[in-house]
Scaffold this active site. Structure first.
Site, PDB file in Angstrom:
ATOM      1  N   LYS A  71       0.849  -1.106  -0.204  1.00  0.00           N
ATOM      2  CA  LYS A  71       0.480   0.334  -0.053  1.00  0.00           C
ATOM      3  C   LYS A  71       0.805   0.986  -0.040  1.00  0.00           C
ATOM      4  O   LYS A  71      -0.049   2.352  -0.599  1.00  0.00           O
ATOM      5  CB  LYS A  71      -0.711  -0.123   1.004  1.00  0.00           C
ATOM      6  CG  LYS A  71      -1.867  -1.498   0.524  1.00  0.00           C
ATOM      7  CD  LYS A  71      -3.082  -1.221   1.672  1.00  0.00           C
ATOM      8  CE  LYS A  71      -4.311  -2.055   1.868  1.00  0.00           C
ATOM      9  NZ  LYS A  71      -5.380  -1.667   2.668  1.00  0.00           N
ATOM     10  N   ASP A 108     -10.039   2.912   2.473  1.00  0.00           N
ATOM     11  CA  ASP A 108      -9.757   2.067   3.680  1.00  0.00           C
ATOM     12  C   ASP A 108     -11.009   2.965   5.108  1.00  0.00           C
ATOM     13  O   ASP A 108     -11.890   2.112   5.673  1.00  0.00           O
ATOM     14  CB  ASP A 108      -8.774   1.265   4.411  1.00  0.00           C
ATOM     15  CG  ASP A 108      -8.053   0.567   3.980  1.00  0.00           C
ATOM     16  OD1 ASP A 108      -8.849  -0.545   2.685  1.00  0.00           O
ATOM     17  OD2 ASP A 108      -6.437   0.124   3.711  1.00  0.00           O
TER      18      ASP A 108
END
Ligand code: NAP
Length: 279
Positions: A71, A108
């Site tokens: 990420k 997220d």
């Protein structure tokens, strides 16, 4: 199907390992629901191979999801970053821009907040929240928790410096870092968000029972077996509810789908199907 093409648009999730990923199934269900033909695969790429692999894929593919451990790399390699990706320093979604450029996004935090406030009926405004962990996922959700009105966010991480850095980056009087060894003296919280990878790694996570009270909601970002230990702890400590991160997974995927297709699918039937098959 992309305009002018006989083939469905191509998407992928990159991770290492990635065999366990539910993302291909989730996006296929979203596509069927919205009448959008798409081809979505899981691609295992080592950290050394990730940048080349994702660039190669997106030369023809339309978008990518990014999972552990890529990420931060995904955020760094992009040419443009959303505000959520910039502030977290990590991205779970890549979109293709003209001229081979890439944009990074982080869904997220929005996914967690939507699952908490919608599906789990957990109000955030004015709440005292304990965030366990200061890795990529914790950084991805911390700002969104504050944006949603959390009154006080206490961040505790095994490596204390990372918690201090995150609290400092949040820069808010509402965020503070505390040491893991001081957990027992912090009192109880309205919400405890478990964002470490201890469960995934099968490692113990010793927590004192006093963190929970009968109104506390315990939320583990992991799901399945990885979440079991924290959920057992939360129930044993007397929390009102203990939830895993399956709902967050579906909500963050729906936000990615909306970025790619301009339309947010209904997440409830997809969540119900996954929950049913996991039961
Ligand atoms: P990460 O960047 O590798 O960070 C790992 C974090 O866990 C760090 O804070 C690390 O502390 C801590 N940690 C690891 N082992 C520990 C242990 N034995 N005891 C205490 N702390 C420990 O990973 P991440 O991206 O933040 O992911 C964390 C979890 O969130 C994973 O389980 C992932 O699957 C889950 N997640 C779920 C979703 C969803 O949609 N449901 C989305 C994103 C992530 P140190 O700093 O001390 O190393």
């Amino acid at each position: 199907m992309p305009h002018g093409s006989a083939f469905p648009a191509r998407y992928a999730v990159f991770g290492h390992p990635i065999g366990h990923s539910l993302s291909p199934a989730i996006h296929r269900m979203f596509g069927e629901q919205c009448g959008i033909a798409l081809d979505y695969v899981a691609i295992d790429a080592t950290p050394a191979a990730f940048a080349d692999a994702v660039r190669h894929f997106l030369a023809g593919g339309h978008g990518a999801n990014v999972s552990l451990p890529h990420k931060a790399a995904a955020c760094a390699l992009a040419d443009e970053r959303s505000a959520a990706a910039s502030r977290a320093g990590s991205a779970n979604v890549l979109t293709r821009l003209p001229a081979g450029r890439l944009a990074a996004h982080n869904t997220d935090g929005s996914g967690l907040v939507r699952d908490l406030t919608g599906r789990q009926h957990c109000p955030l405004h004015g709440r005292r929240v304990l965030l366990l962990g200061a890795g990529g996922a914790a950084r991805g959700v911390a700002w969104d928790l504050l944006d949603a009105g959390v009154d006080q966010l206490t961040i505790v991480n095994r490596t204390a410096d990372s918690a201090v850095a995150l609290a400092g980056a949040l820069g808010a009087t509402r965020a503070r870092a505390r040491h893991w060894q001081d957990l027992a003296g912090l009192g109880s919280f309205d919400l405890i968000v478990h964002a470490t990878s201890a469960g995934v790694l099968g490692q113990p996570l010793p927590l004192p029972p006093g963190l929970a009270n009968p109104q506390t909601i315990g939320y583990d970002l992991s799901y399945g077996r990885a979440a079991q230990s924290f959920l057992d702890w939360a129930r044993g400590a007397g929390a009102k509810a203990a939830c895993d991160g399956l709902g967050m997974l579906v909500e963050q995927a729906a936000d990615a789908f909306a970025l790619w297709h301009g339309r947010r699918p209904d997440t409830d039937p997809v969540y119900a199907q996954l929950r049913g098959s996991a039961a």
